[in-house]
Design a protein around this motif. Structure first.
Motif, PDB file in Angstrom:
ATOM      1  N   TYR A  39      28.813  48.446  47.133  1.00 26.21           N
ATOM      2  CA  TYR A  39      28.227  47.221  46.902  1.00 26.21           C
ATOM      3  C   TYR A  39      28.993  45.665  47.098  1.00 26.21           C
ATOM      4  CZ  TYR A  39      24.466  49.972  44.712  1.00 26.21           C
ATOM      5  OH  TYR A  39      23.364  50.947  44.364  1.00 26.21           O
ATOM      6  N   ASP A  40      28.241  44.870  47.739  1.00 22.20           N
ATOM      7  CA  ASP A  40      29.320  43.762  47.898  1.00 22.20           C
ATOM      8  C   ASP A  40      29.289  42.830  46.720  1.00 22.20           C
ATOM      9  OD1 ASP A  40      30.313  41.428  48.913  1.00 22.20           O
ATOM     10  OD2 ASP A  40      28.646  40.748  50.104  1.00 22.20           O
ATOM     11  N   ILE A  41      30.440  43.290  45.821  1.00 20.70           N
ATOM     12  CA  ILE A  41      30.790  42.565  44.541  1.00 20.70           C
ATOM     13  C   ILE A  41      32.200  42.448  44.556  1.00 20.70           C
ATOM     14  CG2 ILE A  41      28.960  43.925  43.038  1.00 20.70           C
ATOM     15  CD1 ILE A  41      31.356  45.464  41.895  1.00 20.70           C
ATOM     16  N   ASN A  42      32.684  41.402  43.793  1.00 21.98           N
ATOM     17  CA  ASN A  42      33.817  40.838  44.028  1.00 21.98           C
ATOM     18  C   ASN A  42      34.892  41.049  42.715  1.00 21.98           C
ATOM     19  OD1 ASN A  42      31.779  38.366  44.916  1.00 21.98           O
ATOM     20  ND2 ASN A  42      33.126  38.873  46.355  1.00 21.98           N
TER      21      ASN A  42
ATOM     22  N   ASP B  92      34.541  45.558  27.212  1.00 23.62           N
ATOM     23  CA  ASP B  92      35.569  45.827  26.130  1.00 23.62           C
ATOM     24  C   ASP B  92      37.019  45.011  26.615  1.00 23.62           C
ATOM     25  OD1 ASP B  92      34.243  47.300  24.600  1.00 23.62           O
ATOM     26  OD2 ASP B  92      34.580  49.387  25.558  1.00 23.62           O
ATOM     27  N   GLU B  93      37.187  45.344  28.080  1.00 23.09           N
ATOM     28  CA  GLU B  93      38.401  44.630  28.549  1.00 23.09           C
ATOM     29  C   GLU B  93      38.596  43.264  28.797  1.00 23.09           C
ATOM     30  OE1 GLU B  93      39.596  45.587  32.727  1.00 23.09           O
ATOM     31  OE2 GLU B  93      37.687  46.342  33.001  1.00 23.09           O
ATOM     32  N   LEU B  94      37.421  42.671  28.653  1.00 20.42           N
ATOM     33  CA  LEU B  94      37.175  41.009  29.006  1.00 20.42           C
ATOM     34  C   LEU B  94      37.482  40.288  27.821  1.00 20.42           C
ATOM     35  CD1 LEU B  94      34.446  40.527  31.466  1.00 20.42           C
ATOM     36  CD2 LEU B  94      36.534  39.975  31.784  1.00 20.42           C
ATOM     37  N   THR B  95      38.663  40.076  27.242  1.00 21.09           N
ATOM     38  CA  THR B  95      38.992  39.204  26.364  1.00 21.09           C
ATOM     39  C   THR B  95      38.648  37.702  26.676  1.00 21.09           C
ATOM     40  OG1 THR B  95      41.059  39.184  27.105  1.00 21.09           O
ATOM     41  CG2 THR B  95      40.637  40.846  25.415  1.00 21.09           C
ATOM     42  N   ARG B  96      38.900  36.766  25.811  1.00 20.47           N
ATOM     43  CA  ARG B  96      38.792  35.364  26.637  1.00 20.47           C
ATOM     44  C   ARG B  96      39.782  35.201  27.662  1.00 20.47           C
ATOM     45  NH1 ARG B  96      40.628  30.079  24.813  1.00 20.47           N
ATOM     46  NH2 ARG B  96      38.765  28.589  25.124  1.00 20.47           N
ATOM     47  N   THR B  97      40.925  35.426  27.527  1.00 20.44           N
ATOM     48  CA  THR B  97      41.839  35.228  28.511  1.00 20.44           C
ATOM     49  C   THR B  97      41.655  35.725  29.751  1.00 20.44           C
ATOM     50  OG1 THR B  97      43.705  34.743  26.837  1.00 20.44           O
ATOM     51  CG2 THR B  97      44.250  35.474  29.171  1.00 20.44           C
ATOM     52  N   ARG B  98      41.241  37.101  29.705  1.00 21.79           N
ATOM     53  CA  ARG B  98      40.923  37.709  30.952  1.00 21.79           C
ATOM     54  C   ARG B  98      39.776  37.292  31.490  1.00 21.79           C
ATOM     55  NH1 ARG B  98      42.306  42.803  32.386  1.00 21.79           N
ATOM     56  NH2 ARG B  98      44.268  42.421  31.110  1.00 21.79           N
ATOM     57  N   LEU B  99      38.632  36.682  30.758  1.00 21.35           N
ATOM     58  CA  LEU B  99      37.413  36.306  31.359  1.00 21.35           C
ATOM     59  C   LEU B  99      37.859  35.042  32.074  1.00 21.35           C
ATOM     60  CD1 LEU B  99      34.297  36.199  31.602  1.00 21.35           C
ATOM     61  CD2 LEU B  99      34.262  35.012  29.301  1.00 21.35           C
ATOM     62  N   ILE B 100      38.453  34.124  31.341  1.00 21.35           N
ATOM     63  CA  ILE B 100      38.788  32.948  32.106  1.00 21.35           C
ATOM     64  C   ILE B 100      39.568  33.200  33.399  1.00 21.35           C
ATOM     65  CG2 ILE B 100      40.137  30.620  31.890  1.00 21.35           C
ATOM     66  CD1 ILE B 100      39.484  30.843  28.970  1.00 21.35           C
ATOM     67  N   THR B 101      40.734  34.024  33.251  1.00 16.78           N
ATOM     68  CA  THR B 101      41.518  34.374  34.479  1.00 16.78           C
ATOM     69  C   THR B 101      40.730  34.921  35.528  1.00 16.78           C
ATOM     70  OG1 THR B 101      43.426  34.947  33.182  1.00 16.78           O
ATOM     71  CG2 THR B 101      43.324  35.760  35.409  1.00 16.78           C
ATOM     72  N   THR B 102      39.501  35.797  35.237  1.00 17.37           N
ATOM     73  CA  THR B 102      38.624  36.486  36.181  1.00 17.37           C
ATOM     74  C   THR B 102      37.831  35.419  37.037  1.00 17.37           C
ATOM     75  OG1 THR B 102      38.803  38.435  35.058  1.00 17.37           O
ATOM     76  CG2 THR B 102      36.988  38.098  36.577  1.00 17.37           C
ATOM     77  N   LEU B 103      37.279  34.599  36.044  1.00 18.70           N
ATOM     78  CA  LEU B 103      36.419  33.478  36.574  1.00 18.70           C
ATOM     79  C   LEU B 103      37.324  32.416  37.495  1.00 18.70           C
ATOM     80  CD1 LEU B 103      34.158  32.370  33.543  1.00 18.70           C
ATOM     81  CD2 LEU B 103      33.491  33.102  35.731  1.00 18.70           C
ATOM     82  N   THR B 104      38.331  32.121  37.143  1.00 21.79           N
ATOM     83  CA  THR B 104      39.273  31.041  37.909  1.00 21.79           C
ATOM     84  C   THR B 104      39.408  31.959  39.199  1.00 21.79           C
ATOM     85  OG1 THR B 104      40.340  30.523  35.868  1.00 21.79           O
ATOM     86  CG2 THR B 104      41.498  29.942  38.033  1.00 21.79           C
ATOM     87  N   ALA B 105      39.813  33.263  39.273  1.00 19.42           N
ATOM     88  CA  ALA B 105      40.053  33.710  40.731  1.00 19.42           C
ATOM     89  C   ALA B 105      38.790  33.598  41.273  1.00 19.42           C
ATOM     90  CB  ALA B 105      40.534  35.341  40.583  1.00 19.42           C
TER      91      ALA B 105
ATOM     92  N   ARG C 179      37.922  30.060  42.420  1.00 13.83           N
ATOM     93  CA  ARG C 179      38.876  29.558  43.840  1.00 13.83           C
ATOM     94  C   ARG C 179      38.324  30.395  45.088  1.00 13.83           C
ATOM     95  NH1 ARG C 179      43.881  27.467  42.710  1.00 13.83           N
ATOM     96  NH2 ARG C 179      44.491  27.727  40.531  1.00 13.83           N
ATOM     97  N   ALA C 180      38.024  31.557  44.954  1.00 12.03           N
ATOM     98  CA  ALA C 180      37.299  32.193  46.412  1.00 12.03           C
ATOM     99  C   ALA C 180      36.104  31.308  46.709  1.00 12.03           C
ATOM    100  CB  ALA C 180      37.126  33.597  45.755  1.00 12.03           C
ATOM    101  N   PHE C 181      35.100  31.090  45.754  1.00 15.61           N
ATOM    102  CA  PHE C 181      34.149  30.427  46.020  1.00 15.61           C
ATOM    103  C   PHE C 181      34.480  29.032  46.455  1.00 15.61           C
ATOM    104  CE2 PHE C 181      30.506  27.427  44.781  1.00 15.61           C
ATOM    105  CZ  PHE C 181      29.541  27.977  45.161  1.00 15.61           C
ATOM    106  N   ASP C 182      35.403  28.355  46.119  1.00 13.50           N
ATOM    107  CA  ASP C 182      35.664  27.074  46.604  1.00 13.50           C
ATOM    108  C   ASP C 182      36.347  27.188  47.882  1.00 13.50           C
ATOM    109  OD1 ASP C 182      36.149  24.164  46.286  1.00 13.50           O
ATOM    110  OD2 ASP C 182      38.030  24.519  46.051  1.00 13.50           O
TER     111      ASP C 182
END
Length: 748
Positions: free
Chosen positions: A134-137, A143-156, A159-162
């Motif tokens: 599947y074409d996912i990113n 369980d592993e998506l803490t707030r920090t990990r969520l923000i970091t993942t969204l930032t990456a 950045r790719a979208f931008d």
């Protein structure tokens, strides 16, 4: 406690500070990054909302949009196609609802949004298979998506979208600039170039196009108040066509201070500007407004881009100058031949329109060029052009074709021969001198079988050529037979050249007789030609031979045929005759022709006793000095000369005294109208009287009736020639006719 609630508790218990302090905003825009949260568990939505409050990424805050099933997510996404990231659950209303949504969105062409799978049941969707199929990113368990990990993942992901958006904007700008190169010869070439520049800048600087303008015009040392806007973004899009100084909110003093010889961008507040000059007559100004600051790396890129932009603008200005050189007459500033044919092609080929077309040749212009110089002729052409525009209409397209010719294209289909001729009826005043002009004009209104620009151009040129030949100084309207006549003339010229090379022309002999006794005294040698089984009239191919430089070869072959005829007569023990051979003006005026003619005559075994030459009166009048010199050479070699067609040309009696001729031929046009009661007052009788006084012999040609024979005998004509006695015949037929000839059988 549910898994979602555990996630919320874990987020609340985190002590690490994450947010805008960790990711300082660029503050380039007030817009949001849209995040679509897709999950069937409402607690997940609440936890995500809570975790991402007050978070900014790449200078923008986040706007969360919520959907609770795969089907609802598709509808919501279509309403927000600018969504940057999807936080997507796998298992919802169906076991693989999230994966089905991925397939649909990617299948519909939505390749830019970043998709992050979040699952609470990793066993339902193994990570390795999902990433592979599947074409996912990104793929995360809840369980592993803490707030920090969520923000970091969204930032990456953002950045790719931008970055993808930046690439797309760059591609769009490049496409516009490429389009401008394709359209360099069209009206909007600079417009497209300007649009491409603005789009490139928004992509290069990663700015929202809040406002930009691009202006072009002649350079001004005093300022930039006369530079019109030709492209704009944002608030400037409605200002296109206005001068830059008239736009509210622009610090014109800053723009006036821009160096004209350097493309270095000048930053001033939340705006920057660049100024470019090309060839000292074209100037480009780029002015860009933005919200926020420009980063140092972007400023470096801007400087590099401005240098390339200056070079591109210089090339574009050069190409436009070349366009002007290619389509404008450099002496007068009028459209030239290229512009004429381009306009004709645009009207007929591209737009399938109708128009009247004319070519105008000013008859006296070559003489004026010699007498007064080309500057005088140029002023004359401009005067004709101005009068034509004033009399016929300013919408008329007029181009200069060559030094003395104008072309006219009328899309209103109003002009005709009389209208164009009327332009030249009043005299022109050039340099305080009154000048009377005439013009030969070819006009095409309709009748061209192929409605193509090439065919219409050929038709109007054909018409002008025919008018020049048939009715110089007047206008002629095209008819379809013109082109066939010209085409036939071209075919005949080619055929005549081949016929002479292959010695395919035949030579016939028409008897000349002493009228009183009926004795055969000579014969005129005449050429005959059959082309593709069709007899071509000498009145057609003789002038064609003269114009194409073939007449000399025709004359020499006639000499050889006359020599062959005389040798054949000698073999048959028949008395010698004097053969009359016509000479062409183009031959005698040609250097070295007479010596070669005499050599050909000797080689053919002919002598002054067996050959005489005929020249026409009009021939003699056109080139009297040259003709007299040539005739004197022939005369010194003992040859007789006959003046043909006497009375039909200039009829200057003084030439009878100047030219060393021996005989005058009365043209058939003066023989045909002879009647007994007016014979003594006829031109034929007057010619005989003049010839008697000058001791010249007279031969009347074109005798066809017994009455004409008797009248000519009555007025004293000694020699005759005509159908009454014998037609032009091949040598064998001539000899057979001669053996049976008896004048008494003809005139009784």
């Amino acid at each position: 406690m549910t898994r979602a609630k555990n996630d919320i508790v874990r987020i609340l218990e985190e002590t690490e500070e994450v947010g805008s302090d960790r990711f300082p905003p660029r503050e380039l825009s007030l817009s949001f990054w849209k995040i679509l949260v897709v999950d069937d568990d409402i607690d997940v939505h609440e936890a995500t909302e809570f975790a991402l409050r007050k978070v900014t990424i790449l200078g923008r805050s986040l706007e969360l949009i919520h959907a609770y099933s795969g089907q609802e997510a598709e509808t919501v996404f279509n309403a927000h196609p600018d969504t940057a990231v999807l936080l997507l659950d796998v298992v919802m209303e169906k076991e693989h609802a999230g994966l089905h949504l991925v397939e649909k969105l990617r299948g519909q062409g939505h390749s830019k949004p970043r998709i992050i799978l979040r699952t609470g049941h990793p066993g339902y969707a193994p990570e390795s298979r999902i990433i592979r199929e599947y074409d996912i990113n990104d793929y995360r368990t809840k369980d592993e998506l803490t707030r920090t990990r969520l923000i970091t993942t969204l930032t990456a992901a953002i950045r790719a979208f931008d970055y993808i958006n930046t690439l797309e904007q760059t591609r769009n700008g490049l496409e516009l600039i490429i389009d401008s190169t394709r359209e360099l010869y069209h009206r909007r070439s600079f417009d497209l170039f300007a649009q491409g520049v603005l789009t490139q800048l928004t992509a290069l600087l990663r700015l929202e196009p809040q406002g930009a303008i691009c202006a072009i015009g002649p350079g001004h040392e005093a300022g930039l108040t006369e530079l019109p806007i030709i492209a704009g973004l944002g608030r400037f899009s409605s200002q296109i066509g206005y001068d830059i100084a008239s736009v509210p909110g622009i610090d014109i003093d800053v723009l006036r201070g821009l160096p004209g010889d350097s493309p270095e961008p000048v930053l001033h507040g939340n705006s920057f500007a660049m100024r470019f000059t090309a060839n000292k007559d074209r100037e480009l100004l780029v002015y860009f407004e933005h919200e926020g600051g420009i980063e140092k790396d972007a400023l470096s890129l801007l400087r590099l881009f401005s240098g390339n932009l200056a070079l591109s603008f210089e090339n574009l200005a050069l190409i436009k100058r070349l366009d002007e050189l290619a389509f404008v007459d450099q002496r007068l500033g009028l459209p030239n031949h290229n512009a004429y044919f381009r306009t004709l092609s645009d009207v007929i080929d591209l737009n399938e329109g109708a128009c009247h077309v004319a070519l105008i040749s000013i008859d006296e212009a070559p003489q004026f060029a010699v007498a007064f110089g080309m500057d005088f002729v140029d002023r004359l052409i401009l005067a004709v052009h101005a009068r034509m525009k004033a009399m016929i209409g300013d919408t008329l397209f007029v181009a200069r074709l060559g030094e003395f010719r104008l072309a006219v294209i009328d899309q209103d289909c109003l002009i005709g021969e009389a209208v164009l001729s009327s332009v030249f009826e009043p005299a022109f005043i050039i340099d305080n001198t009154t000048i009377t002009l005439s013009a030969t004009i070819g006009v095409v209104r309709d009748g061209v079988s192929e409605r193509e620009s090439v065919a219409v151009d050929r038709a109007v040129r054909t018409t002008l050529l025919r008018a020049t030949q048939k009715t110089p100084g007047k206008a002629m309207l095209y008819t379809p037979d013109f082109e066939e006549n010209i085409a036939r003339s071209v075919r005949l010229r080619s055929g005549l050249h081949a016929a002479l090379q292959n010695r395919e022309l035949e030579f016939h002999f028409q008897p000349q007789l002493e009228l009183a006794s009926g004795k055969v005294t000579g014969a005129e040698i005449l050429s005959r030609w059959n082309h593709d089984g069709e007899a071509v009239s000498p009145a057609c191919f003789i002038p064609l031979a003269e114009k194409s430089g073939l007449i000399s070869e025709l004359t020499f072959q006639a000499v050889q045929a006359a020599g062959g005829f005389m040798r054949h007569r000698q073999q048959l023990m028949l008395p010698d005759l004097r053969i009359s051979l016509n000479l062409s003006v183009s031959d005698i005026n040609q250097h070295g022709f007479v010596p070669r003619l005499l050599a050909e005559v000797r080689d053919a075994g002919l002598t002054p006793a067996t050959l005489q030459f005929e020249i026409t009166e009009s021939f003699a009048m056109q080139s009297a000095c040259e003709v007299i010199k040539a005739i004197e050479v022939l005369k010194k070699n003992g040859f007789r000369l006959s003046l043909d067609d006497f009375g039909t040309g200039f009829s200057s009696l003084s030439y009878l005294d100047l030219l060393p001729i021996d005989e005058v031929k009365i043209d058939r046009s003066f023989v045909s109208p002879l009647q007994r009661d007016t014979a003594r007052r006829s031109i034929a009788a007057s010619t005989q009287t003049i010839a008697d006084n000058l001791e010249l012999e007279v031969l009347a040609e074109g005798v066809e009736t017994v009455e004409q024979h008797q009248i000519l005998h009555q007025i004293g004509v000694r020699f005759v020639q005509g159908f009454l006695y014998g037609r032009p015949m091949p040598q064998s037929a001539f000899i057979a006719w001669e053996k049976g000839w008896d004048m008494s059988k003809v005139v009784l």
